[in-house]
Design a protein around this motif. Structure first.
Motif, short mmCIF file in Angstrom:
data_model
loop_
_atom_site.label_atom_id
_atom_site.label_comp_id
_atom_site.label_asym_id
_atom_site.label_seq_id
_atom_site.Cartn_x
_atom_site.Cartn_y
_atom_site.Cartn_z
N LEU A 20 -8.02 8.36 -22.10
CA LEU A 20 -8.14 9.07 -20.83
C LEU A 20 -7.01 10.09 -20.78
O LEU A 20 -5.84 9.74 -20.92
N VAL A 21 -7.37 11.36 -20.58
CA VAL A 21 -6.40 12.44 -20.45
C VAL A 21 -6.25 12.77 -18.97
O VAL A 21 -7.24 13.09 -18.29
N CYS A 22 -5.02 12.71 -18.45
CA CYS A 22 -4.75 12.92 -17.03
C CYS A 22 -4.02 14.24 -16.83
O CYS A 22 -2.96 14.47 -17.43
N ASP A 45 -6.16 4.19 -23.95
CA ASP A 45 -4.97 4.96 -24.30
C ASP A 45 -4.87 6.10 -23.30
O ASP A 45 -5.60 7.09 -23.39
N VAL A 46 -3.96 5.98 -22.33
CA VAL A 46 -3.82 6.98 -21.28
C VAL A 46 -2.80 8.04 -21.72
O VAL A 46 -1.65 7.72 -22.01
N ILE A 47 -3.26 9.27 -21.76
CA ILE A 47 -2.42 10.41 -22.13
C ILE A 47 -2.21 11.25 -20.88
O ILE A 47 -3.16 11.79 -20.32
N LEU A 77 -4.38 18.37 -27.97
CA LEU A 77 -5.32 17.26 -28.06
C LEU A 77 -6.14 17.24 -29.35
O LEU A 77 -6.78 16.23 -29.66
N ARG A 78 -6.13 18.33 -30.10
CA ARG A 78 -6.97 18.42 -31.30
C ARG A 78 -6.86 17.18 -32.20
O ARG A 78 -7.87 16.66 -32.66
N PRO A 79 -5.65 16.66 -32.46
CA PRO A 79 -5.56 15.50 -33.35
C PRO A 79 -5.95 14.18 -32.68
O PRO A 79 -5.96 13.14 -33.34
N LEU A 80 -6.27 14.22 -31.39
CA LEU A 80 -6.49 12.99 -30.64
C LEU A 80 -7.93 12.82 -30.19
O LEU A 80 -8.21 12.09 -29.24
N THR A 81 -8.84 13.51 -30.87
CA THR A 81 -10.26 13.44 -30.49
C THR A 81 -11.04 12.51 -31.41
O THR A 81 -12.26 12.59 -31.48
N ASP A 82 -10.32 11.61 -32.08
CA ASP A 82 -10.98 10.67 -32.99
C ASP A 82 -11.58 9.48 -32.24
O ASP A 82 -12.31 8.69 -32.83
N LYS A 83 -11.27 9.36 -30.95
CA LYS A 83 -11.83 8.30 -30.11
C LYS A 83 -12.52 8.94 -28.91
O LYS A 83 -12.21 10.07 -28.55
N PRO A 84 -13.46 8.22 -28.30
CA PRO A 84 -14.09 8.76 -27.08
C PRO A 84 -13.02 9.11 -26.05
O PRO A 84 -12.06 8.36 -25.85
N ILE A 85 -13.20 10.26 -25.39
CA ILE A 85 -12.17 10.78 -24.50
C ILE A 85 -12.78 11.15 -23.15
O ILE A 85 -13.86 11.75 -23.09
N ALA A 86 -12.13 10.76 -22.08
CA ALA A 86 -12.51 11.15 -20.73
C ALA A 86 -11.35 11.92 -20.12
O ALA A 86 -10.19 11.74 -20.52
N LEU A 87 -11.65 12.79 -19.17
CA LEU A 87 -10.63 13.63 -18.53
C LEU A 87 -10.59 13.35 -17.04
O LEU A 87 -11.63 13.22 -16.39
N PHE A 88 -9.37 13.27 -16.49
CA PHE A 88 -9.18 13.15 -15.04
C PHE A 88 -8.20 14.22 -14.61
O PHE A 88 -7.07 14.28 -15.10
N GLY A 89 -8.64 15.07 -13.69
CA GLY A 89 -7.75 16.10 -13.17
C GLY A 89 -7.79 16.12 -11.66
O GLY A 89 -8.87 16.09 -11.06
N HIS A 90 -6.61 16.17 -11.05
CA HIS A 90 -6.55 16.24 -9.59
C HIS A 90 -6.13 17.64 -9.15
O HIS A 90 -5.19 18.21 -9.70
N SER A 91 -6.84 18.19 -8.17
CA SER A 91 -6.53 19.49 -7.59
C SER A 91 -6.54 20.56 -8.69
O SER A 91 -7.55 20.71 -9.37
N MET A 92 -5.44 21.28 -8.89
CA MET A 92 -5.43 22.27 -9.98
C MET A 92 -5.81 21.63 -11.30
O MET A 92 -6.45 22.26 -12.15
#
Length: 251
Positions: A20-22, A45-47, A77-92
């Protein structure tokens, strides 16, 4: 090699099957997502992303467009796309997340979800000019919106350190303009507080126009920083999605 300037891991989860990318809000930093990392480890794995111009990156110039921020995160993030990835963004962070999702899809990486929190859809604009106010006016707006840590702006020394990043981020958020293009294939989950002065319910629902994938809308009690009071429910929704996406993942 991962660009560690952008990446923060507060909890190590080497055996995680998903990431999860925050992406922080305007004036925010990676540490805002420490509770998320603690709650989802070790299965996820929270990034947390650290933008330039704040905390340990305060000596770097701020980036003043969401597109530039998305470019920087994408490269990290390019080297970290070897696993399923979700994105969470707040406001901006939701606008940065949308632009990041575009870049990932163009590179052949389809996130399992974009969680767009507390932000109007990319095609919806307002004539906001907070970033052009003097320091006093800018600080007043930040305090009006509240959020964890806003009281720290009363400390003159701390204020001097964070004010440039706040102004730069507000410029990025308020001057962001959507460039029309193909819809995302990534599912979008739009979350919003029912009393958010920065985004109406209709502006949040309009995220549906930007994906050809699944769309879900969820309204929470609260204002722009509804997530502070509803953290458990927000984290549970993210966890439920990741678990469901893992359950249907091809072997």
């Amino acid at each position: 090699m991962t660009d560690n300037r952008w990446i923060r891991r507060f909890v190590q989860a080497p055996g995680a099957s998903a990431r999860l990318v925050c992406l922080p809000h305007a004036g925010g930093s990676a540490s805002y997502y420490l509770p998320v990392a603690k709650a989802l480890a070790p299965k996820v794995d929270v990034i947390a992303i650290q933008y330039p111009g704040r905390q340990d990156r305060r000596d770097e110039p701020c980036l003043e467009t969401c597109q530039q921020l998305a470019d920087g995160v994408f490269e990290a993030l390019r080297p970290l796309t070897d696993k399923p990835i979700a994105l969470f963004g707040h406001s901006m962070g939701a606008s940065v997340g949308y632009e990041l999702t575009r870049r990932l899809e163009d590179a052949g990486v389809r996130p399992t979800a974009l969680f767009a929190s507390g932000r109007r859809a990319p095609s919806r604009t307002r004539g906001e000019k907070t970033h052009l106010l003097d320091d006093e006016g800018l600080i007043a707006e930040v305090k009006r919106l509240g959020g964890a840590g806003s009281h720290l702006l009363d400390d003159p020394d701390l204020l001097a350190m964070v004010l440039p990043s706040i102004r730069g981020d507000y410029k990025a958020a308020e001057t962001y303009r959507w460039t029309p293009g193909p819809k995302l294939s990534t599912p979008v989950f739009a979350f919003v507080g029912d009393a958010d002065p920065k985004v109406s319910l209709d502006e949040a629902r309009a995220w549906a126009e930007h994906t050809a994938g699944e769309f879900q809308f969820r309204e929470f009690p609260g204002d722009h920083f509804y997530i502070d009071a509803n953290a458990q429910d927000v984290i549970a929704a993210i966890r439920d999605h990741i678990e469901a996406s893992q359950a249907v993942r091809p072997v």
